[in-house]
Scaffold this motif. Structure first.
Motif, PDB file in Angstrom:
ATOM      1  N   ASP A  39      -0.103  -5.048   2.757  1.00 25.65           N
ATOM      2  CA  ASP A  39       0.327  -4.613   3.673  1.00 25.65           C
ATOM      3  C   ASP A  39       1.653  -5.711   4.071  1.00 25.65           C
ATOM      4  O   ASP A  39       1.168  -6.760   4.230  1.00 25.65           O
ATOM      5  N   GLY A  40       2.799  -5.369   4.052  1.00 25.66           N
ATOM      6  CA  GLY A  40       3.865  -6.383   4.599  1.00 25.66           C
ATOM      7  C   GLY A  40       4.224  -6.908   3.392  1.00 25.66           C
ATOM      8  O   GLY A  40       5.658  -6.987   3.138  1.00 25.66           O
ATOM      9  N   VAL A  41       3.495  -7.626   2.405  1.00 22.83           N
ATOM     10  CA  VAL A  41       4.209  -7.930   0.895  1.00 22.83           C
ATOM     11  C   VAL A  41       4.920  -6.738   0.480  1.00 22.83           C
ATOM     12  O   VAL A  41       5.886  -6.858  -0.072  1.00 22.83           O
ATOM     13  N   ASP A  42       4.089  -5.419   0.591  1.00 27.93           N
ATOM     14  CA  ASP A  42       4.967  -4.374  -0.148  1.00 27.93           C
ATOM     15  C   ASP A  42       6.192  -4.253   0.327  1.00 27.93           C
ATOM     16  O   ASP A  42       7.122  -4.048  -0.319  1.00 27.93           O
ATOM     17  N   TYR A  43       6.356  -4.197   1.696  1.00 30.34           N
ATOM     18  CA  TYR A  43       7.782  -4.014   2.275  1.00 30.34           C
ATOM     19  C   TYR A  43       8.851  -5.209   2.102  1.00 30.34           C
ATOM     20  O   TYR A  43       9.793  -4.465   1.681  1.00 30.34           O
ATOM     21  N   ALA A  44       8.423  -6.373   1.865  1.00 29.42           N
ATOM     22  CA  ALA A  44       9.168  -7.446   1.802  1.00 29.42           C
ATOM     23  C   ALA A  44       9.580  -7.456   0.253  1.00 29.42           C
ATOM     24  O   ALA A  44      10.793  -7.640   0.134  1.00 29.42           O
ATOM     25  N   PRO A  46      -1.177 -12.809   2.952  1.00 28.18           N
ATOM     26  CA  PRO A  46       0.155 -12.161   3.007  1.00 28.18           C
ATOM     27  C   PRO A  46       1.364 -12.766   3.649  1.00 28.18           C
ATOM     28  O   PRO A  46       2.399 -12.841   3.041  1.00 28.18           O
ATOM     29  N   ALA A  47       0.953 -13.545   4.534  1.00 24.85           N
ATOM     30  CA  ALA A  47       2.087 -14.249   5.497  1.00 24.85           C
ATOM     31  C   ALA A  47       2.770 -15.036   4.661  1.00 24.85           C
ATOM     32  O   ALA A  47       4.027 -15.341   4.648  1.00 24.85           O
ATOM     33  N   MET A  53       3.518  -5.836   9.647  1.00 16.18           N
ATOM     34  CA  MET A  53       2.680  -4.896   8.919  1.00 16.18           C
ATOM     35  C   MET A  53       1.655  -5.633   8.295  1.00 16.18           C
ATOM     36  O   MET A  53       0.336  -4.971   8.103  1.00 16.18           O
ATOM     37  N   ALA A  54       1.728  -6.982   8.182  1.00 14.36           N
ATOM     38  CA  ALA A  54       0.555  -7.785   7.492  1.00 14.36           C
ATOM     39  C   ALA A  54      -0.498  -8.030   8.572  1.00 14.36           C
ATOM     40  O   ALA A  54      -1.586  -8.362   8.105  1.00 14.36           O
ATOM     41  N   ALA A  55      -0.170  -8.250   9.815  1.00 19.47           N
ATOM     42  CA  ALA A  55      -1.114  -8.693  10.721  1.00 19.47           C
ATOM     43  C   ALA A  55      -2.165  -7.513  10.880  1.00 19.47           C
ATOM     44  O   ALA A  55      -1.801  -6.436  11.165  1.00 19.47           O
ATOM     45  N   PRO A  56      -3.423  -7.906  10.931  1.00 15.48           N
ATOM     46  CA  PRO A  56      -4.568  -7.202  11.136  1.00 15.48           C
ATOM     47  C   PRO A  56      -4.581  -6.840  12.599  1.00 15.48           C
ATOM     48  O   PRO A  56      -4.027  -7.258  13.528  1.00 15.48           O
ATOM     49  N   MET A  86       0.717  -1.189   0.010  1.00 13.68           N
ATOM     50  CA  MET A  86       0.017  -0.052   0.023  1.00 13.68           C
ATOM     51  C   MET A  86       0.608   1.202   0.082  1.00 13.68           C
ATOM     52  O   MET A  86       1.918   1.420   0.701  1.00 13.68           O
ATOM     53  N   ASP A  87       0.556   2.405  -0.603  1.00 11.51           N
ATOM     54  CA  ASP A  87       1.260   3.308  -0.856  1.00 11.51           C
ATOM     55  C   ASP A  87       1.675   4.205   0.395  1.00 11.51           C
ATOM     56  O   ASP A  87       2.354   4.744   0.632  1.00 11.51           O
ATOM     57  N   ARG A  88       0.398   3.951   1.587  1.00  6.69           N
ATOM     58  CA  ARG A  88       0.790   4.607   2.721  1.00  6.69           C
ATOM     59  C   ARG A  88       1.831   3.862   3.615  1.00  6.69           C
ATOM     60  O   ARG A  88       2.191   4.430   4.507  1.00  6.69           O
ATOM     61  N   ASN A  89       2.200   3.046   3.052  1.00  7.45           N
ATOM     62  CA  ASN A  89       3.522   2.227   3.648  1.00  7.45           C
ATOM     63  C   ASN A  89       4.828   2.562   3.231  1.00  7.45           C
ATOM     64  O   ASN A  89       5.906   2.102   3.627  1.00  7.45           O
ATOM     65  N   PHE A  90       4.886   3.350   1.979  1.00  4.80           N
ATOM     66  CA  PHE A  90       6.088   3.840   1.457  1.00  4.80           C
ATOM     67  C   PHE A  90       7.073   4.425   2.473  1.00  4.80           C
ATOM     68  O   PHE A  90       8.297   4.095   2.622  1.00  4.80           O
ATOM     69  N   ALA A  91       6.619   5.588   3.159  1.00  2.77           N
ATOM     70  CA  ALA A  91       7.453   6.021   4.222  1.00  2.77           C
ATOM     71  C   ALA A  91       7.912   5.230   5.308  1.00  2.77           C
ATOM     72  O   ALA A  91       9.382   5.337   5.754  1.00  2.77           O
TER      73      ALA A  91
END
Length: 221
Positions: A79-84, A128-129, A170-173, A1-6
């Motif tokens: 979420d989480g996949v984006d960072y990985a 995601p996990a 990050m992936a955990a709800p 998600m783009d909100r996770n870029f920073a």
């Protein structure tokens, strides 16, 4: 998600460090993970190593967003996949990171390094996990095959452990308070009968998986 870029960029920069010009590193001179080649491509065409050393935070963010985050469709990933995938792209190139994400989606996806609608549909259909674990495992195996593993392997290994944990978090709800079912009165039991068993609170499957992973990593001999 783009909100996770920073947030993802902050985590990546912790691994990338500051100035480096190690002859054994095929990336060459880098500052905060930005190579001189990419600095020239996205910021200043005639930049020198001295210019790279003075790169600003905004310039760092520009390079990371355009060359890595956008190349792996970070804004479209869960979420989480984006960072990985983003961290993998920074470490080993966006094309390879994209292909490994496609491989994690299954054999029906062509591994062409371009994350389009078909890849995104498969990504969203998988937990995601599962994707995070599969990508991190494959990434480690790839790095272990490189001739530079003896030089950089320990650092790479620690980085992947940290990425896996942060991506899972990050992936955990967000945990929601569980509502207890109304207690039903038990029927009268005959004298001398054992008391009914007490309810056991359910374990959070995410934390159970995370603790099991940490035990497997740090419990190795």
């Amino acid at each position: 998600m783009d909100r996770n870029f920073a947030r993802s960029l902050t985590l990546v920069l912790k691994s990338e460090g500051g100035w480096s010009d190690n002859p054994a590193d095929p990336g060459g001179a880098t500052m905060k993970g930005v190579t001189l080649v990419n600095f020239r491509r996205y910021v200043k065409a005639d930049a020198t190593k001295a210019d790279l050393k003075k790169i600003s935070d905004d310039q760092v963010a520009t390079v990371y967003r355009r060359f890595y985050w956008d190349s792996v469709a970070g804004a479209e990933l869960p979420d989480g996949v984006d960072y990985a995938v983003f961290d993998f792209a920074v470490n080993s190139g966006p094309g390879r990171a994209a292909k490994y994400l496609q491989a994690a989606c299954g054999p029906t996806i062509v591994q062409d390094g371009r994350i389009g609608p078909a890849t995104l549909a498969k990504v969203r259909a998988k937990p995601p996990a599962v994707l995070i674990d599969t990508i991190c495992d494959a990434r480690l195996k790839f790095l272990e095959r490189l001739p530079t593993w003896p030089t950089f392997g320990k650092g790479w290994g620690r980085r992947i452990v940290a990425v896996r944990i942060q991506a899972m978090l990050m992936a955990a709800p967000a945990s929601q308070p569980e509502q207890s079912a109304p207690i039903q009165p038990a029927p009268d039991a005959p004298p001398g009968s054992p008391p009914p068993p007490s309810a056991t609170p359910a374990r959070n499957p995410f934390w159970a998986a995370l603790f099991a992973f940490l035990k497997a990593i740090f419990g190795r001999k």
